[in-house]
Design an enzyme around this catalytic site. Sequence first.
Site, mmCIF file in Angstrom:
data_model
loop_
_atom_site.group_PDB
_atom_site.id
_atom_site.type_symbol
_atom_site.label_atom_id
_atom_site.label_comp_id
_atom_site.label_asym_id
_atom_site.label_seq_id
_atom_site.Cartn_x
_atom_site.Cartn_y
_atom_site.Cartn_z
ATOM 1 N N CYS A 383 0.836 -1.205 0.000
ATOM 2 C CA CYS A 383 0.000 0.000 0.000
ATOM 3 C C CYS A 383 0.872 1.258 0.000
ATOM 4 O O CYS A 383 1.469 1.569 -1.028
ATOM 5 C CB CYS A 383 -0.991 -0.051 1.154
ATOM 6 S SG CYS A 383 -2.496 0.844 0.744
ATOM 7 N N HIS A 509 -3.730 -4.965 0.506
ATOM 8 C CA HIS A 509 -3.184 -5.497 1.760
ATOM 9 C C HIS A 509 -3.254 -7.023 1.773
ATOM 10 O O HIS A 509 -4.210 -7.593 2.309
ATOM 11 C CB HIS A 509 -3.971 -4.937 2.949
ATOM 12 C CG HIS A 509 -3.683 -3.498 3.213
ATOM 13 N ND1 HIS A 509 -2.607 -3.078 3.952
ATOM 14 C CD2 HIS A 509 -4.327 -2.377 2.803
ATOM 15 C CE1 HIS A 509 -2.594 -1.752 4.008
ATOM 16 N NE2 HIS A 509 -3.626 -1.304 3.311
ATOM 17 N N GLU A 511 -1.684 -9.038 3.552
ATOM 18 C CA GLU A 511 -1.485 -9.620 4.890
ATOM 19 C C GLU A 511 -2.787 -10.076 5.535
ATOM 20 O O GLU A 511 -2.787 -10.945 6.395
ATOM 21 C CB GLU A 511 -0.747 -8.636 5.811
ATOM 22 C CG GLU A 511 -1.514 -7.380 6.238
ATOM 23 C CD GLU A 511 -1.394 -6.217 5.257
ATOM 24 O OE1 GLU A 511 -1.120 -6.466 4.066
ATOM 25 O OE2 GLU A 511 -1.604 -5.057 5.667
HETATM 26 N N1 GLN Z 1 -1.971 6.819 2.687
HETATM 27 C C1 GLN Z 1 -2.067 6.065 1.484
HETATM 28 C C2 GLN Z 1 -3.418 6.236 0.803
HETATM 29 O O1 GLN Z 1 -4.346 6.678 1.406
HETATM 30 C C3 GLN Z 1 -1.781 4.593 1.747
HETATM 31 C C4 GLN Z 1 -2.764 3.922 2.643
HETATM 32 C C5 GLN Z 1 -2.300 2.603 3.175
HETATM 33 O O2 GLN Z 1 -1.115 2.302 3.140
HETATM 34 N N2 GLN Z 1 -3.218 1.805 3.686
HETATM 35 O O3 GLN Z 1 -3.577 5.896 -0.333
#
Ligand code: GLN
Length: 547
Positions: A383, A509, A511
Amino acid sequence: MTKFIFVTGGVVSSLGKGLTSASIGMLLEGRGLTVRMQKLDPYINVDPGTMSPYQHGEVYVLDDGSETDLDLGHYERFTHSPLTRDSNYTTGQIYLSVIEKERRGEFLGKTVQVIPHITDEIKSCIHKLAEPGVDVVITEIGGTVGDIESLPFLEAIRQFSLDIGKENCLYIHLTLVPYLKAAGELKTKPTQHSVGQLRQIGIQPDILICRTERSISREDREKMALFCNVPKDAVIEEKDKDFSIYEVPLSLVDHGLDSLIVRKLGLGLKAGLPELDNWRQILHTLRNPKHEISIAVVGKYAEHKDAYKSIYEAIDHAGLHHAAQVRVGRIQSEEIEREGAARLLSGYDGILVPGGFGERGIEGKIEAIQFAREKGIPFFGICLGMQCAAIEFARHVVGLNGAHSTEFSKDTPHPVICLLDEQRNITDKGGTMRLGAQPATLADGSRAREAYGKERISERHRHRYEFNNMYRQQFAAHGFAFTGTSPDGKLIEIIELPDHPWFLAVQFHPEFKSKPTAAHPLFAGFVGAAIERHSQRGERLAEATTS
Ligand code: GLN
């Protein structure tokens, strides 16, 4: 008829109620029963989505996009219970729903009160999980008995057995039996007090699970049984496990918890013999590792052990997959800004940059990624980690000076990461994110495709910003491969550097979908690459010393 188990906690918080509840679910599944897991949280936030990881640890995201308590991660890793937004309710959600009903006039002029309206709402949330075919619903009540906030939940579960019959409910209370060094003995009084408080509000626990540093003697068990009004065989010891959390369910079986539950709920005819071979195999593998490697997790909240909970778990699962013992170094990204990546990261076999929000520590993450890219160290970005990988590549390979994400620099000359739709109202912090399971298509011949072994995948998201498509061609011309996209090709989901030993980053994600019995393919790929690097380094070292 579905049976209901309620798990409460007493004496102190952080007793591992989530892990114990998940273990109970797993043990019952191991006996062939169908379970559903649920957590009721007493705080007033509608969901944990807006809470700082310092407050609450990680936010666990479900397929349906709900942002939930991290205990749901334990449930999903330990059981097959499908989790949805009905699996986690907070006081905030309960009140919101009751107040909305009141505004719609659904209470027909009545005075709306905690009892019965709030408690009815709570009970209906529990009933929702009792679908046909479900043998047991396990509901964990967050917080500690004695907190003002948890009273309506406790009152609701008290009424529950009145409504459906005592024989269909089981109350399990988890307490702490501390060891007092000065006295040289375990102390049962806190447990007696905690059960006393439960009984005051009308709940007599059926089973006590006692967290303890040391084995509890027969005399102490008998004492607790007598003072807490439970049978002796229902005082179950849960001793601290310093080797692995995977020991918890097996030790509960050794103390007879599963049989006790089956007997007390009259499930004897339905429940088979315990089937836990998988789990025993996991512990065997853990105790006999074939490799030893180290991975650095570089994040803003590295010092907080719960902030990247699922990431650490997924690394463990991948270690299990390869029979490798993985030492995880938690590195604060700001420290890299002060000390330099080479000093802090040189000894590691792999570098992972997890997700996150906010600007603090961003430059440290970018520096860590540059180090991994230039030194050929396996790198996995998740992410925000993927977004930082794109920024790093833009600045140092493509030559886009000052490249950034518009999350951190509104007027960057090269917004390589930006909001998909800048019109979106981002001042409302709840509900503007891309959340939950979304499909992606993987490119032929890519590392991602090889790891998953299929073309179409589904993974969970929680972010607002995306890779800016205007830069795709420029990046690709410099060897940056876009190997996963949304099925319409518009959103970048996975990037790779094919010329690097293992450099892969994802916008989602992964994970959240890893299990001890089924490591996530990308984590398995990453840890596999780290093992390879480790053994190559070992060989080089051996060559250097013999020549
Ligand atoms: N801050 C980034 C976004 O909003 C990444 C978010 C995250 O890593 N979950 O896109």
